[in-house]
Design a protein around this motif. Structure first.
Motif, PDB file in Angstrom:
ATOM      1  N   UNK A 172      40.567  43.955  34.819  1.00  0.00           N
ATOM      2  CA  UNK A 172      39.239  45.398  34.365  1.00  0.00           C
ATOM      3  C   UNK A 172      37.815  44.116  34.279  1.00  0.00           C
ATOM      4  N   UNK A 173      38.406  43.972  32.429  1.00  0.00           N
ATOM      5  CA  UNK A 173      36.924  42.883  32.113  1.00  0.00           C
ATOM      6  C   UNK A 173      36.577  41.665  32.653  1.00  0.00           C
ATOM      7  N   UNK A 174      38.651  41.178  32.766  1.00  0.00           N
ATOM      8  CA  UNK A 174      37.685  39.894  33.915  1.00  0.00           C
ATOM      9  C   UNK A 174      36.908  39.878  35.605  1.00  0.00           C
ATOM     10  N   UNK A 175      37.395  41.210  36.088  1.00  0.00           N
ATOM     11  CA  UNK A 175      36.832  41.445  37.393  1.00  0.00           C
ATOM     12  C   UNK A 175      35.327  41.733  36.866  1.00  0.00           C
ATOM     13  N   UNK A 176      35.163  42.345  35.865  1.00  0.00           N
ATOM     14  CA  UNK A 176      33.542  42.764  36.182  1.00  0.00           C
ATOM     15  C   UNK A 176      32.357  41.391  35.262  1.00  0.00           C
ATOM     16  N   UNK A 177      33.460  40.217  34.307  1.00  0.00           N
ATOM     17  CA  UNK A 177      32.387  39.056  34.393  1.00  0.00           C
ATOM     18  C   UNK A 177      32.461  38.720  35.291  1.00  0.00           C
ATOM     19  N   UNK A 178      33.139  38.369  35.869  1.00  0.00           N
ATOM     20  CA  UNK A 178      33.404  37.814  37.694  1.00  0.00           C
ATOM     21  C   UNK A 178      32.339  38.043  38.477  1.00  0.00           C
ATOM     22  N   UNK A 179      32.200  39.873  38.735  1.00  0.00           N
ATOM     23  CA  UNK A 179      31.659  39.795  39.355  1.00  0.00           C
ATOM     24  C   UNK A 179      29.601  39.270  38.808  1.00  0.00           C
ATOM     25  N   UNK A 180      29.764  39.695  38.012  1.00  0.00           N
ATOM     26  CA  UNK A 180      28.447  39.184  37.107  1.00  0.00           C
ATOM     27  C   UNK A 180      28.484  37.773  37.346  1.00  0.00           C
ATOM     28  N   UNK A 181      29.261  37.126  37.357  1.00  0.00           N
ATOM     29  CA  UNK A 181      28.948  35.784  37.996  1.00  0.00           C
ATOM     30  C   UNK A 181      27.997  35.566  39.649  1.00  0.00           C
ATOM     31  N   UNK A 182      28.830  36.556  39.941  1.00  0.00           N
ATOM     32  CA  UNK A 182      28.815  36.391  41.578  1.00  0.00           C
ATOM     33  C   UNK A 182      27.791  36.433  42.092  1.00  0.00           C
ATOM     34  N   UNK A 183      26.692  37.744  40.896  1.00  0.00           N
ATOM     35  CA  UNK A 183      25.067  38.082  41.071  1.00  0.00           C
ATOM     36  C   UNK A 183      24.659  37.365  40.858  1.00  0.00           C
ATOM     37  N   UNK A 184      24.857  36.189  39.310  1.00  0.00           N
ATOM     38  CA  UNK A 184      23.972  35.214  38.682  1.00  0.00           C
ATOM     39  C   UNK A 184      24.107  34.513  40.206  1.00  0.00           C
ATOM     40  N   UNK A 185      24.979  34.216  40.628  1.00  0.00           N
ATOM     41  CA  UNK A 185      25.242  32.953  41.599  1.00  0.00           C
ATOM     42  C   UNK A 185      24.130  33.212  43.404  1.00  0.00           C
ATOM     43  N   UNK A 186      24.521  34.250  43.523  1.00  0.00           N
ATOM     44  CA  UNK A 186      23.640  34.816  44.260  1.00  0.00           C
ATOM     45  C   UNK A 186      22.317  34.799  44.106  1.00  0.00           C
ATOM     46  N   UNK A 187      22.117  35.014  43.288  1.00  0.00           N
ATOM     47  CA  UNK A 187      20.416  35.221  42.843  1.00  0.00           C
ATOM     48  C   UNK A 187      19.990  34.005  42.677  1.00  0.00           C
TER      49      UNK A 187
END
Length: 206
Positions: A172-187
């Motif tokens: 769950x923690x890893x998933x949150x981190x990966x989601x945040x990284x994806x948002x930053x990458x998309x930005x």
């Protein structure tokens, strides 16, 4: 006359004992030494490039100071690349070295050595991918950074399992981190696609 096969002093005894203790960790120690070679090459390379870039800008008639270059006040892709080269390395030093050595000590030395070498290799080519990312497309940088993050996460996940952290909590923690990284990458992709300077991000076409 003491035998040549026997230690002649307490210092030699201690040295021999230390050597025996270090032998099982020869791989992780070598990886750590290689990492610090890259670390300080980037550190001194940053200082050298600051001086070169400052001299270049002055020749072009730019009204800048060396502090402007060092602190990234100059909107120049090369200044950004040089500063990020070392800053990103410094940012990730503690997460990598801590997780790497905990994994080597508590889980698997050979596994740690293998992934450690991969990490050092990816870190060593980071400036190249950073330059290509600034010149062409931001996502190119991910070929270096994403691999490094995944190696650190791999170490941390295995360590979490080792101490009994439930799998659902870990992922769950890893998933949150990966989601945040994806948002930053998309930005960053959006900034590149629009070719606009948003909140200080330089368009990569410049």
């Amino acid at each position: 006359m003491p035998s040549p096969h026997l230690p002649s002093s307490a210092a030699e005894v201690m040295a021999g004992a230390s050597s025996l203790m270090a032998e099982p960790f020869k791989g992780p120690i070598t990886v750590t030494l290689a990492y610090f070679v890259v670390y300080y090459l980037f550190c001194f390379g940053q200082t050298f490039m600051h001086t070169v870039l400052f001299a270049t800008l002055k020749k072009k008639g730019e009204s800048v100071t060396l502090s402007d270059v060092k602190l990234g006040r100059i909107e120049d892709p090369m200044v950004t690349a040089v500063n990020r080269m070392f800053l990103n390395t410094a940012e990730q030093a503690i997460p990598f070295l801590t997780s790497f050595w905990l994994y080597a000590l508590l889980v698997d030395r050979e596994d740690a050595t293998l992934y450690g070498w991969v990490y050092v290799g990816l870190r060593a080519v980071y400036p190249l991918f950073l330059y290509l990312g600034l010149k062409f497309y931001t996502a190119i940088v991910a070929f270096s950074t994403a691999g490094q993050y995944l190696i650190i996460f791999y170490f941390l996940v295995k360590l979490a399992f080792l101490v009994g952290v439930p799998a659902w909590v870990t992922f769950s923690i890893l998933g949150v981190i990966m989601c945040l990284m994806s948002v930053i990458a998309f930005r960053y992709h959006l900034v590149w696609a629009l070719g606009k300077d948003r909140e200080g991000l330089q368009p990569l076409s410049q």
